[in-house]
Scaffold this active site. Structure first.
Site, PDB file in Angstrom:
ATOM      1  N   ASP A 123       0.803  -1.227   0.000  1.00 45.11           N
ATOM      2  CA  ASP A 123       0.000   0.000   0.000  1.00 45.11           C
ATOM      3  C   ASP A 123       0.835   1.275   0.000  1.00 45.11           C
ATOM      4  O   ASP A 123       0.276   2.368  -0.169  1.00 45.11           O
ATOM      5  CB  ASP A 123      -0.954   0.005   1.204  1.00 45.11           C
ATOM      6  CG  ASP A 123      -2.087  -0.986   1.021  1.00 45.11           C
ATOM      7  OD1 ASP A 123      -2.554  -1.139  -0.115  1.00 45.11           O
ATOM      8  OD2 ASP A 123      -2.494  -1.606   2.017  1.00 45.11           O
ATOM      9  N   ASP A 184      -5.614  -5.402  -5.711  1.00 40.11           N
ATOM     10  CA  ASP A 184      -5.394  -3.991  -5.390  1.00 40.11           C
ATOM     11  C   ASP A 184      -3.959  -3.553  -5.709  1.00 40.11           C
ATOM     12  O   ASP A 184      -3.696  -2.392  -6.008  1.00 40.11           O
ATOM     13  CB  ASP A 184      -5.650  -3.718  -3.901  1.00 40.11           C
ATOM     14  CG  ASP A 184      -6.725  -4.600  -3.275  1.00 40.11           C
ATOM     15  OD1 ASP A 184      -6.949  -5.705  -3.785  1.00 40.11           O
ATOM     16  OD2 ASP A 184      -7.317  -4.192  -2.277  1.00 40.11           O
TER      17      ASP A 184
HETATM   18  N1  GLY Z   1      -6.900  -2.071  -0.772  1.00 39.25           N
HETATM   19  C1  GLY Z   1      -7.937  -2.402   0.093  1.00 39.25           C
HETATM   20  C2  GLY Z   1      -9.297  -2.168  -0.422  1.00 39.25           C
HETATM   21  O1  GLY Z   1      -9.542  -1.937  -1.576  1.00 39.25           O
HETATM   22  O2  GLY Z   1     -10.176  -2.239   0.389  1.00 39.25           O
END
Ligand code: GLY
Length: 406
Positions: A123, A184
């Site tokens: 992230d 993601d």
């Molecule tokens: N990256 C986490 C979500 O999309 O909730």
């Protein structure tokens, strides 16, 4: 209310299918929606400053009867840390308001230390691109550039060459039984592409392309829908299984996961110009569009048996609207018209009373779903929905400006 909303009541969308052949006759009045966002940003800042502002606390969500942002600390464990500074940058981009720029700078600078510590997880890309990435794009501040370059190098340490992808969650290797890569993670490749073009190692480009290719080969079902998590043997690199974490089941399609695929492969095509990624971006887009309900805002998971009583996810709609406004520019005339039309209808739906936050709330949108299986952030305002919404509005505004100049 803008003209498109008058022109396309929901009942018409129902009659013609998700993003049918009906075409808007009038231009979408994006300025009204951007002005709405600016009003909310200003109110949000005022609420955050009510006591004494803490730039190390980042807005995350508004749930239940709350009206102001619930904040979380600007740390690597908080994957949403970059979205509020990103919203401020995008609002500044539209308004040119120096006060908003000052706030964007203040919040952004709370995150710089993350580039100088070992990466926590994938992230880091979301966090740094939204804050420093937008900041650098709009100001050319060299300090921002250096933070981004350091962040990209740090992110790249998650790459496993045996597998050909970044490890998304180092903390969850045991839980998933191997090297885990989540859909993601596609979004974070943009930081690697950016760094490779801006003075960083060219290896970062190769890592991003390998990640996108390996993901394309393993992370999808034949119909173009994706698993949330792909698990690989870290030594042989073999794909072991596709499972879910935030979706309904291993076999279901989590709406935001599919939205990340649409956005991610569109971005990978922009950065590589490799037609296989454009074909794939369209394939995953078609899989998404075919599953939408009439108002084009997906249920949180396309396969939740509770549909139509299941919660929606406005954040997925915002992510896809933004992606489609880019993807349409790469497609044949027919696809281009359809994707543009879909994006505008999605934005009209999000901007309707059904999804706009009520007057007393400082968020733009309601009705997003964060992590349903964990019972977390269900039917709420969530900061990333607002981020991708204002990004989409800015993209549409620029398209319209270019068209009026042509
Ligand atoms: N990256 C986490 C979500 O999309 O909730």
């Amino acid at each position: 209310m803008n003209i498109l909303k008058l022109f396309f009541p929901c009942s018409l969308a129902l009659a013609m299918g998700a993003c049918g052949a009906d075409k808007p006759q009038e231009a979408y009045d994006v300025s009204e929606d951007l002005a709405y966002c600016h009003t909310k940003v200003t109110k949000g800042l005022m609420a955050l400053k009510e006591d004494s502002v803490d730039y190390k606390m980042m807005p995350r969500n508004i749930q239940g009867e709350e009206t102001s942002w619930k904040c979380r600390p600007a740390i690597a464990e908080e994957w949403c840390s970059g979205f509020w500074p990103g919203i401020l940058w995008l609002d500044y981009e539209y308004t040119g308001d120096p006060e908003i720029r000052k706030e964007a700078e203040n919040y952004t600078s709370s995150l710089g230390y993350l580039s100088r510590q070992p990466v926590y997880d994938h992230d880091l890309g979301f966090i740094m691109l939204c804050s420093y990435g937008n900041g650098y794009r709009l100001t050319a501040n060299e300090d921002y550039k250096n933070v981004l370059l350091e962040s990209a190098d740090s992110l790249a340490t998650l790459y496993n060459p045996n597998v050909g992808t970044l490890l998304s969650w180092p903390r969850n290797v045991e839980m998933f039984g191997g090297h885990n890569t989540i859909m993601d993670n596609m979004i974070n490749l943009e930081l690697l592409f950016w760094a490779a073009k801006n003075g960083g190692s060219k290896d970062l480009y190769d890592i991003a392309v390998n990640h996108a290719t390996t993901t394309m080969e393993n992370h999808f079902r034949p119909d173009g829908t994706c698993f949330h998590v792909a698990v690989y043997d870290p030594e042989s690199g073999n794909f072991l299984k596709g499972v879910t974490h935030q979706g309904y089941s291993d076999d279901s399609t989590w709406a935001r996961g599919q939205a990340w695929a649409v956005y991610g492969y569109t971005m990978v095509y922009r950065e590589t110009r490799d037609p296989k990624f454009l074909d794939f971006a369209q394939k995953v887009t078609e899989a998404y569009l075919a599953r939408l309900p009439e108002d084009l805002v997906p249920y949180w998971d396309f396969d939740d048996p509770a549909i139509p009583s299941a919660p929606r996810d406005a954040s997925a709609a915002a992510v896809v609207a933004s992606a489609l406004l880019e993807l349409q520019g790469y497609c044949s005339a027919e696809k281009q018209a359809n994707y543009r039309h879909c994006a505008e209808k999605m934005l009209a739906s999000l901007g309707s009373q059904n999804y706009r936050s009520t007057e007393n709330k400082v968020s733009f949108l309601d009705h997003s779903t964060g992590h349903k299986p964990a019972g977390s952030e269900i039917d709420a305002s969530i900061i990333y929905a607002d981020y991708y919404y204002i990004e989409a509005l800015n993209r549409l505004k620029k398209l319209q400006e270019n068209e009026s100049r042509a």
